[in-house]
Design a protein around this motif. Sequence first.
Motif, short mmCIF file in Angstrom:
data_model
loop_
_atom_site.label_atom_id
_atom_site.label_comp_id
_atom_site.label_asym_id
_atom_site.label_seq_id
_atom_site.Cartn_x
_atom_site.Cartn_y
_atom_site.Cartn_z
N UNK A 28 0.85 -1.19 0.00
CA UNK A 28 0.00 0.00 0.00
C UNK A 28 0.88 1.24 0.00
N UNK A 29 0.29 2.36 -0.43
CA UNK A 29 1.03 3.62 -0.45
C UNK A 29 1.30 4.09 0.98
N UNK A 30 2.51 4.55 1.21
CA UNK A 30 2.89 5.12 2.51
C UNK A 30 2.14 6.43 2.70
N UNK A 31 1.55 6.66 3.88
CA UNK A 31 0.81 7.90 4.11
C UNK A 31 1.73 9.08 4.38
N UNK A 32 3.01 8.81 4.61
CA UNK A 32 4.02 9.86 4.78
C UNK A 32 5.14 9.61 3.78
N UNK A 33 4.85 9.75 2.48
CA UNK A 33 5.82 9.34 1.47
C UNK A 33 7.02 10.27 1.37
N UNK A 34 8.15 9.67 1.03
CA UNK A 34 9.33 10.46 0.72
C UNK A 34 9.24 11.04 -0.68
N UNK A 35 8.45 10.36 -1.53
CA UNK A 35 8.20 10.81 -2.89
C UNK A 35 6.91 10.16 -3.36
N UNK A 36 6.24 10.71 -4.37
CA UNK A 36 5.01 10.10 -4.87
C UNK A 36 5.25 8.65 -5.30
N UNK A 37 4.38 7.75 -4.87
CA UNK A 37 4.51 6.35 -5.20
C UNK A 37 5.23 5.53 -4.15
N UNK A 38 5.79 6.16 -3.11
CA UNK A 38 6.46 5.45 -2.02
C UNK A 38 5.48 4.42 -1.47
N UNK A 39 5.85 3.16 -1.61
CA UNK A 39 4.97 2.04 -1.28
C UNK A 39 5.59 1.18 -0.19
N UNK A 40 4.74 0.65 0.68
CA UNK A 40 5.18 -0.28 1.72
C UNK A 40 4.66 -1.67 1.37
N UNK A 41 5.52 -2.67 1.49
CA UNK A 41 5.12 -4.06 1.28
C UNK A 41 5.35 -4.79 2.58
N UNK A 42 4.31 -5.47 3.08
CA UNK A 42 4.40 -6.16 4.38
C UNK A 42 3.89 -7.59 4.26
N UNK A 43 4.41 -8.49 5.11
CA UNK A 43 3.77 -9.80 5.22
C UNK A 43 2.48 -9.61 6.01
N UNK A 44 1.46 -10.36 5.68
CA UNK A 44 0.21 -10.25 6.43
C UNK A 44 0.35 -10.76 7.86
N UNK A 45 1.17 -11.78 8.04
CA UNK A 45 1.41 -12.31 9.38
C UNK A 45 2.34 -11.37 10.13
N UNK A 46 2.02 -11.10 11.39
CA UNK A 46 2.87 -10.21 12.18
C UNK A 46 4.21 -10.88 12.48
N UNK A 47 5.26 -10.27 11.98
CA UNK A 47 6.64 -10.67 12.26
C UNK A 47 7.42 -9.38 12.43
N UNK A 48 8.17 -9.26 13.52
CA UNK A 48 8.84 -7.99 13.79
C UNK A 48 10.03 -7.70 12.89
#
Length: 136
Positions: A28-48
């Motif tokens: 999903x797009x980062x809500x505090x982007x460093x630049x337009x399109x800055x995206x975060x990719x995460x595993x759905x399972x919580x892993x630190x």
Amino acid sequence: MTDCIFCRIVSGQIPCAKVYEDDHVLAFLDINPLMPGHTLLIPKKHVETLFEMTPQEAAACGAALQKVAAAVFKGTDAEGMNILQNNYEISGQEIFHVHFHLMPRKSGDGFKVPWPAKKYGPGEMEAVLEKILQAF
């Protein structure tokens, strides 16, 4: 984990600008982007951290990472791409759920990655290499 903002996004408690989703990952797009399109990719399972992931979880992130990065790169007309993943507070991790930053780059975007490279002292490289090889 209910107090983790990324877990709340995965569960739908918090909305996001979804870029990609499959059974194992969400991007999903980062809500505090460093630049337009800055995206975060995460595993759905919580892993630190990356070190706590199973090989299968890491492989799922890796497969999605390539696919999502290509779409972000093309969709933003980027000239380059930084992909960053931090582990532990000392490295800059602020949300303790594994996440990858996909940052499309363009000339003149003003973002700089500081890289204060150093030299190894005599015998230091060999000593570090030996310790790493022994950790396998």
